[in-house]
Design an enzyme around this catalytic site. Structure first.
Site, PDB file in Angstrom:
ATOM      1  N   SER A  28       0.845  -1.194   0.000  1.00 40.43           N
ATOM      2  CA  SER A  28       0.000   0.000   0.000  1.00 40.43           C
ATOM      3  C   SER A  28       0.875   1.235   0.000  1.00 40.43           C
ATOM      4  CB  SER A  28      -0.915   0.015   1.227  1.00 40.43           C
ATOM      5  OG  SER A  28      -1.512   1.288   1.403  1.00 40.43           O
ATOM      6  N   LYS A  53      -4.695 -21.027  10.106  1.00 40.39           N
ATOM      7  CA  LYS A  53      -4.838 -22.265  10.867  1.00 40.39           C
ATOM      8  C   LYS A  53      -4.936 -23.503   9.974  1.00 40.39           C
ATOM      9  CE  LYS A  53      -5.250 -20.709  15.218  1.00 40.39           C
ATOM     10  NZ  LYS A  53      -4.454 -21.190  16.358  1.00 40.39           N
ATOM     11  N   SER A  79     -12.654 -22.343  19.666  1.00 41.42           N
ATOM     12  CA  SER A  79     -13.856 -21.509  19.607  1.00 41.42           C
ATOM     13  C   SER A  79     -14.005 -20.825  18.265  1.00 41.42           C
ATOM     14  CB  SER A  79     -13.804 -20.442  20.710  1.00 41.42           C
ATOM     15  OG  SER A  79     -12.682 -19.602  20.521  1.00 41.42           O
TER      16      SER A  79
END
Length: 314
Positions: A28, A53, A79
């Site tokens: 950027s 992951k 979770s």
């Protein structure tokens, strides 16, 4: 396996490369002008299942199947992103998967894990309850456990991020990596310090983690039992790093670290004034996605209920 080395990560890459994306590096001009540095953003939010992951989960699941071709299935506790990643990896290996999730996990995340074919088992919302319930599932079913971060095969899989990044941008001065349990930064640091030892690996942590004092002391200073942090960076709520990951961090990661309270920790760190001025070319690992917008502090009437890309969770 008594540890992780570059060769382990290279083997992991050969094992998983057909099941994960080679994620892009983007730049950027606006951010470069703002910081006076050259920033290179590694887009793991575009990875399979929405986070880095998938790399560690695929490697760990496939290693388990290689070692035991008759393994009946895979169990894990998570979770969020690790649950999705492990369910995906189990599907790649043709194995059933059970994911232990804490009570109170948002239905958006639970549904996302189920969408990859996993069965959910709920437990109390504590780190110890997650581990104990997962161990009970494994004992009952014979399933192999894939740990979110504290497994050398998981660490080796996450290290494949750095293999790609140093191919894409070989002359980096530093790499910024968010830290929760420490699996991703352990794998990245293992590769970086072998291939480009002059490059600094800098941990970015949520406020309250207190990793810096632990690294400077060279020992774990966290209180037991482990607890979760209250932070918008819901992928980095684990206060303690793992028993396997922490020694790697002490050996390979800079004792200076960057603290950010926000969900986009590594981006905030890259734009902050906490980085040394002599670090000109900096890799920034955008670790993942799938945060539940309904959990963010929006006004209740305007809270969206979909998922967007953000920090990877365990």
């Amino acid at each position: 396996m008594g540890g992780v080395c570059l060769n382990d990560v290279q083997k992991a890459y050969q094992r998983i490369k057909s099941h994960v994306h080679l994620t892009p590096v983007v730049t950027s001009q606006f951010f470069n002008k703002l910081t006076g540095k050259e920033l290179f953003f590694k887009g793991e939010q575009l990875q399979k299942t929405g986070s880095f992951k998938a790399r560690g989960a695929c490697n760990c699941v496939l290693v388990n199947k290689e070692k035991n071709p008759t393994v009946p299935g895979i169990a894990t506790h998570s979770s969020g992103n690790h649950g999705q990643a492990t369910a995906y990896a189990a599907g790649v290996a043709g194995l059933p998967c059970t994911v232990v999730v804490p009570r109170g996990t948002s239905e958006v995340k639970a549904d996302a894990i189920r969408s990859y074919g996993a069965r959910l088992v709920y437990c109390e919302p504590t780190p110890q309850a997650r581990k104990d319930t997962c161990a009970a599932v494994a004992a009952e079913t014979g399933y192999a456990i894939v740990h979110p971060y504290d497994d050398y095969n998981t660490i080796a899989g996450q290290g494949t991020i750095a293999l790609e990044l140093l191919q894409q941008v070989p002359d980096l001065d530093a790499v910024l990596v968010a830290v929760s349990g420490g699996g991703m930064i352990s794998g990245i640091a293992t590769v970086v310090k072998e291939l480009r030892p002059e490059c600094k690996v800098i941990a970015v942590e949520p406020a309250g983690k207190e990793l810096g004092p632990c690294l400077r002391a060279g020992r774990r200073l966290w209180a037991d039992p482990p607890r979760f942090l209250s932070t918008l960076a819901d992928g980095c709520t684990t206060q303690q790093c793992g028993q396997l990951t922490f020694p790697i961090l002490c050996r390979l990661v800079e004792p200076e670290h960057v603290i950010e309270p926000s969900a986009g920790m590594v981006v905030a760190a890259a734009l902050s004034d906490q980085l040394p001025a002599d670090l000109r070319r900096v890799g920034v690992v955008l670790c993942g996605g799938n945060v539940d917008l309904g959990r963010l502090p929006w006004p209740a009437a305007s809270a969206p209920q979909t998922l967007v890309q953000d920090g990877g969770s365990s």
